[in-house]
Scaffold this motif. Sequence first.
Motif, PDB file in Angstrom:
ATOM      1  N   CYS A 221      -4.584  10.220   7.597  1.00  0.00           N
ATOM      2  CA  CYS A 221      -5.295   9.416   6.599  1.00  0.00           C
ATOM      3  C   CYS A 221      -6.625  10.111   6.330  1.00  0.00           C
ATOM      4  CB  CYS A 221      -5.525   8.003   7.147  1.00  0.00           C
ATOM      5  SG  CYS A 221      -6.707   7.019   6.199  1.00  0.00           S
ATOM      6  N   VAL A 222      -6.874  10.445   5.084  1.00  0.00           N
ATOM      7  CA  VAL A 222      -8.107  11.139   4.721  1.00  0.00           C
ATOM      8  C   VAL A 222      -9.329  10.313   5.102  1.00  0.00           C
ATOM      9  CG1 VAL A 222      -9.478  12.012   2.776  1.00  0.00           C
ATOM     10  CG2 VAL A 222      -7.019  12.422   2.843  1.00  0.00           C
ATOM     11  N   ARG A 223      -9.298   9.025   4.820  1.00  0.00           N
ATOM     12  CA  ARG A 223     -10.459   8.173   5.113  1.00  0.00           C
ATOM     13  C   ARG A 223     -10.712   8.099   6.617  1.00  0.00           C
ATOM     14  NH1 ARG A 223     -10.444   2.948   3.606  1.00  0.00           N
ATOM     15  NH2 ARG A 223     -12.660   3.029   3.270  1.00  0.00           N
ATOM     16  N   GLU A 224      -9.639   8.046   7.385  1.00  0.00           N
ATOM     17  CA  GLU A 224      -9.793   8.007   8.844  1.00  0.00           C
ATOM     18  C   GLU A 224     -10.316   9.346   9.361  1.00  0.00           C
ATOM     19  OE1 GLU A 224      -6.327   7.428  11.687  1.00  0.00           O
ATOM     20  OE2 GLU A 224      -7.208   5.419  11.527  1.00  0.00           O
ATOM     21  N   LYS A 225      -9.797  10.418   8.824  1.00  0.00           N
ATOM     22  CA  LYS A 225     -10.217  11.766   9.217  1.00  0.00           C
ATOM     23  C   LYS A 225     -11.716  11.967   8.981  1.00  0.00           C
ATOM     24  CE  LYS A 225      -8.071  16.292   8.824  1.00  0.00           C
ATOM     25  NZ  LYS A 225      -7.113  17.098   8.073  1.00  0.00           N
ATOM     26  N   LEU A 226     -12.229  11.366   7.892  1.00  0.00           N
ATOM     27  CA  LEU A 226     -13.647  11.488   7.546  1.00  0.00           C
ATOM     28  C   LEU A 226     -14.504  10.367   8.139  1.00  0.00           C
ATOM     29  CD1 LEU A 226     -13.225  12.528   3.791  1.00  0.00           C
ATOM     30  CD2 LEU A 226     -13.782  14.015   5.747  1.00  0.00           C
ATOM     31  N   ASN A 227     -13.901   9.513   8.972  1.00  0.00           N
ATOM     32  CA  ASN A 227     -14.606   8.384   9.592  1.00  0.00           C
ATOM     33  C   ASN A 227     -15.286   7.481   8.574  1.00  0.00           C
ATOM     34  OD1 ASN A 227     -13.989   8.919  12.351  1.00  0.00           O
ATOM     35  ND2 ASN A 227     -15.426  10.627  12.257  1.00  0.00           N
ATOM     36  N   ILE A 228     -14.613   7.220   7.477  1.00  0.00           N
ATOM     37  CA  ILE A 228     -15.169   6.341   6.445  1.00  0.00           C
ATOM     38  C   ILE A 228     -14.958   4.899   6.887  1.00  0.00           C
ATOM     39  CG2 ILE A 228     -14.955   5.581   4.047  1.00  0.00           C
ATOM     40  CD1 ILE A 228     -14.022   8.478   3.408  1.00  0.00           C
ATOM     41  N   PRO A 229     -16.018   4.104   6.934  1.00  0.00           N
ATOM     42  CA  PRO A 229     -15.899   2.715   7.388  1.00  0.00           C
ATOM     43  C   PRO A 229     -15.040   1.863   6.455  1.00  0.00           C
ATOM     44  CG  PRO A 229     -18.213   3.387   7.241  1.00  0.00           C
ATOM     45  CD  PRO A 229     -17.390   4.465   6.600  1.00  0.00           C
ATOM     46  N   ARG A 230     -14.485   0.833   7.028  1.00  0.00           N
ATOM     47  CA  ARG A 230     -13.713  -0.143   6.273  1.00  0.00           C
ATOM     48  C   ARG A 230     -14.564  -0.694   5.135  1.00  0.00           C
ATOM     49  NH1 ARG A 230     -11.929  -5.854   9.019  1.00  0.00           N
ATOM     50  NH2 ARG A 230     -11.458  -6.929   7.101  1.00  0.00           N
ATOM     51  N   GLY A 231     -13.948  -0.819   3.968  1.00  0.00           N
ATOM     52  CA  GLY A 231     -14.634  -1.415   2.828  1.00  0.00           C
ATOM     53  C   GLY A 231     -15.468  -0.448   2.005  1.00  0.00           C
TER      54      GLY A 231
ATOM     55  N   VAL B  20       0.839  -1.185   0.000  1.00  0.00           N
ATOM     56  CA  VAL B  20       0.000   0.000   0.000  1.00  0.00           C
ATOM     57  C   VAL B  20       0.882   1.245   0.000  1.00  0.00           C
ATOM     58  CG1 VAL B  20      -1.756   1.287   1.286  1.00  0.00           C
ATOM     59  CG2 VAL B  20      -1.828  -1.211   1.242  1.00  0.00           C
ATOM     60  N   GLY B  21       0.622   2.149  -0.941  1.00  0.00           N
ATOM     61  CA  GLY B  21       1.383   3.391  -0.994  1.00  0.00           C
ATOM     62  C   GLY B  21       0.812   4.341  -2.024  1.00  0.00           C
ATOM     63  N   ALA B  22       1.084   5.630  -1.839  1.00  0.00           N
ATOM     64  CA  ALA B  22       0.605   6.642  -2.776  1.00  0.00           C
ATOM     65  C   ALA B  22       1.259   6.444  -4.140  1.00  0.00           C
ATOM     66  CB  ALA B  22       0.917   8.039  -2.239  1.00  0.00           C
ATOM     67  N   PRO B  23       0.618   6.920  -5.193  1.00  0.00           N
ATOM     68  CA  PRO B  23       1.242   6.843  -6.518  1.00  0.00           C
ATOM     69  C   PRO B  23       2.600   7.541  -6.523  1.00  0.00           C
ATOM     70  CG  PRO B  23      -1.060   7.511  -6.709  1.00  0.00           C
ATOM     71  CD  PRO B  23      -0.715   7.544  -5.243  1.00  0.00           C
ATOM     72  N   ARG B  24       3.475   7.076  -7.379  1.00  0.00           N
ATOM     73  CA  ARG B  24       4.820   7.643  -7.476  1.00  0.00           C
ATOM     74  C   ARG B  24       4.762   9.168  -7.580  1.00  0.00           C
ATOM     75  NH1 ARG B  24       5.337   2.734 -10.185  1.00  0.00           N
ATOM     76  NH2 ARG B  24       7.098   1.497  -9.477  1.00  0.00           N
ATOM     77  N   GLY B  25       5.576   9.819  -6.783  1.00  0.00           N
ATOM     78  CA  GLY B  25       5.665  11.277  -6.822  1.00  0.00           C
ATOM     79  C   GLY B  25       4.702  11.992  -5.899  1.00  0.00           C
ATOM     80  N   ARG B  26       3.671  11.301  -5.428  1.00  0.00           N
ATOM     81  CA  ARG B  26       2.729  11.929  -4.491  1.00  0.00           C
ATOM     82  C   ARG B  26       3.125  11.604  -3.060  1.00  0.00           C
ATOM     83  NH1 ARG B  26      -3.424  11.149  -6.761  1.00  0.00           N
ATOM     84  NH2 ARG B  26      -3.171  12.397  -8.637  1.00  0.00           N
ATOM     85  N   LYS B  27       2.711  12.465  -2.149  1.00  0.00           N
ATOM     86  CA  LYS B  27       3.017  12.230  -0.742  1.00  0.00           C
ATOM     87  C   LYS B  27       2.159  11.097  -0.192  1.00  0.00           C
ATOM     88  CE  LYS B  27       4.752  16.728   0.475  1.00  0.00           C
ATOM     89  NZ  LYS B  27       4.748  17.804   1.444  1.00  0.00           N
ATOM     90  N   ASN B  28       2.798  10.265   0.631  1.00  0.00           N
ATOM     91  CA  ASN B  28       2.097   9.187   1.319  1.00  0.00           C
ATOM     92  C   ASN B  28       1.415   9.743   2.562  1.00  0.00           C
ATOM     93  OD1 ASN B  28       2.973   6.647  -0.109  1.00  0.00           O
ATOM     94  ND2 ASN B  28       4.962   7.587   0.288  1.00  0.00           N
ATOM     95  N   CYS B  29       0.439   8.999   3.065  1.00  0.00           N
ATOM     96  CA  CYS B  29      -0.249   9.408   4.293  1.00  0.00           C
ATOM     97  C   CYS B  29       0.736   9.557   5.448  1.00  0.00           C
ATOM     98  CB  CYS B  29      -1.344   8.405   4.651  1.00  0.00           C
ATOM     99  SG  CYS B  29      -2.701   8.401   3.467  1.00  0.00           S
ATOM    100  N   CYS B  30       1.715   8.660   5.521  1.00  0.00           N
ATOM    101  CA  CYS B  30       2.691   8.755   6.610  1.00  0.00           C
ATOM    102  C   CYS B  30       3.525  10.030   6.494  1.00  0.00           C
ATOM    103  CB  CYS B  30       3.573   7.505   6.670  1.00  0.00           C
ATOM    104  SG  CYS B  30       4.631   7.259   5.237  1.00  0.00           S
ATOM    105  N   ASP B  31       3.691  10.574   5.278  1.00  0.00           N
ATOM    106  CA  ASP B  31       4.391  11.844   5.089  1.00  0.00           C
ATOM    107  C   ASP B  31       3.500  13.019   5.478  1.00  0.00           C
ATOM    108  OD1 ASP B  31       6.589  10.453   3.954  1.00  0.00           O
ATOM    109  OD2 ASP B  31       5.614  10.495   1.986  1.00  0.00           O
ATOM    110  N   LEU B  32       2.210  12.920   5.182  1.00  0.00           N
ATOM    111  CA  LEU B  32       1.256  13.975   5.511  1.00  0.00           C
ATOM    112  C   LEU B  32       0.907  13.994   7.000  1.00  0.00           C
ATOM    113  CD1 LEU B  32      -1.231  13.534   2.525  1.00  0.00           C
ATOM    114  CD2 LEU B  32       0.463  15.353   2.822  1.00  0.00           C
ATOM    115  N   GLY B  33       0.988  12.817   7.621  1.00  0.00           N
ATOM    116  CA  GLY B  33       0.650  12.704   9.042  1.00  0.00           C
ATOM    117  C   GLY B  33      -0.816  12.429   9.313  1.00  0.00           C
TER     118      GLY B  33
END
Length: 162
Positions: free
Chosen positions: A58-68, A43-56
């Motif tokens: 997760c967009v999905r977690e921030k928005l409380n989006i359920p698994r799946g 799992v990782g961002a597309p080449r050249g884009r920042k990864n979530c670990c770089d941003l600090g």
Amino acid sequence: MRRSKINYYLDIAETVLQRGTCLRRNYGAIIVKNDEIISTGYVGAPRGRKNCCDLGYCVREKLNIPRGERYEMCRSVHAEANAIISAPRSEMIGATMYLVGRDAKTGELVSNANSCSMCKRMIINSGIKTVIVRDTKEEYRVIDVESEWIVQDESLDGVFGY
């Protein structure tokens, strides 16, 4: 006692997932045909884009989006997709994909792990015959792509997530 071949390949997929950059869940996938590893993916961002670990965050977690659900909101390319992108289709026809997922915070194996609907479609079109998913260090599920993902087409059920 010698480790079973399936758990051996799952162990390799688990090692691959350590390269993952997601703050929520990391997966490792390897594609094997005729006892040869064709490709790997994590799992990782597309080449050249920042990864979530770089941003600090997760967009999905921030928005409380359920698994799946709502994977279009995810910054990452999934492990299955990355493995498929890196392999020629001719080598994937009839192959087996080994998949392992871990929670990024706890390090625990993801319970009832499965490929998302988009990855299932890519796996189907790639020609991969079998997907093996780790449940515990010794236990796993064997998914026959034809009977479980093509014949049983859950996309017609209107059920989201897994």
